[in-house]
Structure formats: structure tokens, C-alpha cells
Design a protein around this motif. Structure first.
Motif, PDB file in Angstrom:
ATOM      1  N   GLN A 155       0.824  -1.201   0.000  1.00  0.00           N
ATOM      2  CA  GLN A 155       0.000   0.000   0.000  1.00  0.00           C
ATOM      3  C   GLN A 155       0.861   1.255   0.000  1.00  0.00           C
ATOM      4  O   GLN A 155       0.454   2.300  -0.532  1.00  0.00           O
ATOM      5  CB  GLN A 155      -0.961   0.016   1.201  1.00  0.00           C
ATOM      6  N   ALA A 209       1.986   1.966  -3.540  1.00  0.00           N
ATOM      7  CA  ALA A 209       0.909   2.650  -4.252  1.00  0.00           C
ATOM      8  C   ALA A 209       0.868   4.125  -3.886  1.00  0.00           C
ATOM      9  O   ALA A 209       0.663   4.993  -4.750  1.00  0.00           O
ATOM     10  CB  ALA A 209      -0.425   1.974  -3.931  1.00  0.00           C
ATOM     11  N   ARG A 239       3.823   5.901  -5.596  1.00  0.00           N
ATOM     12  CA  ARG A 239       3.569   6.039  -7.034  1.00  0.00           C
ATOM     13  C   ARG A 239       2.518   7.118  -7.308  1.00  0.00           C
ATOM     14  O   ARG A 239       2.568   7.789  -8.338  1.00  0.00           O
ATOM     15  CB  ARG A 239       3.092   4.703  -7.598  1.00  0.00           C
ATOM     16  N   GLU A 280       7.787  -4.319  -5.132  1.00  0.00           N
ATOM     17  CA  GLU A 280       6.415  -4.808  -5.199  1.00  0.00           C
ATOM     18  C   GLU A 280       6.385  -6.273  -5.629  1.00  0.00           C
ATOM     19  O   GLU A 280       5.676  -7.093  -5.043  1.00  0.00           O
ATOM     20  CB  GLU A 280       5.599  -3.964  -6.166  1.00  0.00           C
TER      21      GLU A 280
END
Length: 257
Positions: free
Chosen positions: A124, A127, A130, A181
Motif C-alpha cells: 500500500q 501505491a 507512485r 512490489e
């Protein structure tokens, strides 16, 4: 070889080996600068950027055997054995090193992690990183404001933002997010390494953390028979950032004993 920052001893004690500090996931050597300087009162302290982090090389694997191999290369190039301190992912890499190449490690400090596989996921935060809008970003305060939309904890934001290179054009993360990831199951896992490290090992945890549960102690003692356990009151998983002076004192007392 891993990018390494060295803090020379202020008053070297020839009877003490150097210290190697190994950061956790999404961290870097920069996170440990103040602590490293304080620990370098009687021996040199070396702090690495792990693979796919900071200034170190990028690689397709983030497995613990590979990370332990990186640490072994650093120690053999600078002088073995060393006392090794690792936090979280870095603690697992340090345990892997001690179990497979024990001649390179005198004492071991494992900060808030156990030699077990965990079920939680840390993607998470990938994310969130990013999703951070890097367009026109020139200050860390503005980056913090933007990141607050996806990460509530200000201490976590400050931690992550130490890996953001604002001088790059455009700004960029000093993290190989794609590989981290992809390799997350290995990072939160444990390779099932066997063996025994006969050196003294301190499992130093945050009293508010749940990463090192009482039921893990039998497993810990089977691998590290000279285990010692201590907790820092008021600290969670990032205990070295939340209680840095207490953390330093506990590490100093253990390593210098």
C-alpha cells in the motif's frame, strides 16, 4: 557492492569490532545518520543502502540469501568480523547472514522483527509513493503535504520522503518500486533457513509493536541460542526513530558488554 557510509570512531577501542547497520524496507543509510554518529564513539560504524534502495545497485531479486550475500561482501571488504544491527527487513537479512556465515558476525542486534513469515503486506505504501504528484515539486514540505492525501502518519511520511530525490529532474524515488512490489512475498516471508548462530543476539522490540510475539521465542532460541530480549516503552515498529536515545543506549550496553 552496496553503497556504504562510514562514520569513523571518535576514540577507537582496538578491542571492539566495527558495527554494520542495515536499514529496513523503504529505508536508507540516511535514516540512520544520527544514531550511527552516536554509536561511533569507540568503533567505526558503517551504514549501507540495501539493494534497490538509496544509492545501491538495482537488482531483480530481493531475497534474503541475496541480501545476506550483499552484507557479506561489505564486511569482507572492510574487515571481519563485525557487530551487525538490522531493523525489520534489514534484521531478517542480518539473521540470514549470521546463520549462514557466522564467522562474519560477532554480536547481532535484531530490531523489531523475528525469523518468521508474516501475513501483512506493505505494497500500500508503494501505491502511495507512485500516486504522489511529482510535477513541479521543489520542497520536501510540499511533498509531505501531497503525500498526506494517502499516508496519514506524519512520521511515516517523513521516513518515506528521505528516499525522494528532489534534485533529480524530474524528482524521483531512490527506490526500485517495481522490484520491491514484485518481491514483497519474499520480503515479508522467511526462507526457512536452518542452523544456529552461537553469538550473543539481542532482539530489541518496541513495546507497542506486535512483530515479535511471545510464541515466536521457541523458534528464535532454536536458531539463536544466546538470545536476549528487551523492549522499548512507548515505541512501535520504527523504534529507532520513535525512541532514538533509548534505542542507542540499549544497543551500546549490549554491544559493549
Amino acid at each position: 557492492m552496496l553503497a556504504t557510509t562510514t562514520y569513523p570512531a571518535t576514540a577507537a577501542d582496538p578491542n571492539l569490532p566495527d558495527v554494520l547497520i542495515v536499514h529496513g524496507l523503504y529505508g536508507s543509510a540516511r535514516n540512520w545518520g544520527v544514531i550511527a554518529r552516536h554509536l561511533a564513539d569507540r568503533r567505526a560504524v558503517h551504514v549501507v543502502d540495501m539493494r534497490n534502495h538509496g544509492q545501491s545497485p538495482r537488482a531483480s531479486s530481493q531475497s534474503y540469501p541475496d541480501m545476506a550475500g550483499d552484507l557479506a561482501e561489505v564486511i569482507m571488504s572492510l574487515g571481519a568480523p563485525m557487530d551487525v544491527l538490522g531493523h525489520s527487513m534489514g534484521g531478517k537479512a542480518a539473521m540470514q547472514l549470521a546463520l549462514t556465515l557466522p564467522e562474519l558476525v560477532r554480536k547481532l542486534v535484531v530490531a523489531d522483527i523475528a525469523p518468521v513469515a508474516y501475513t501483512h503486506d506493505q505494497t500500500q505504501y508503494i501505491a502511495a509513493m507512485r500516486a504522489l504528484d511529482l510535477n513541479g515539486l521543489t520542497s520536501r514540505s510540499e511533498a509531505d503535504r501531497r503525500l498526506s492525501a494517502t499516508v496519514d502518519d506524519p512520521s511515516l511520511r517523513a521516513f518515506f520522503l528521505q528516499s525522494l530525490d528532489l534534485k533529480a529532474q524530474p524528482p524521483a524515488w531512490r527506490l526500485n518500486l517495481d522490484v520491491l512490489e514484485d518481491q514483497m512475498p519474499l520480503i515479508v516471508g522467511w526462507p526457512g533457513t536452518t542452523g544456529r548462530f552461537e553469538g550473543h543476539t539481542l532482539f530489541l522490540t518496541g513495546a507497542l509493536s506486535h512483530y515479535v510475539k511471545p510464541e515466536y521465542r521457541d523458534t528464535i532460541r532454536s536458531l539463536f541460542p544466546k538470545s536476549h530480549f528487551a523492549k522499548l516503552p512507548g515505541a512501535g515498529h520504527w523504534l529507532h526513530a520513535e525512541r532514538p536515545r533509548e534505542f542507542e543506549q540499549a544497543v551500546q550496553v549490549f554491544l559493549n558488554a
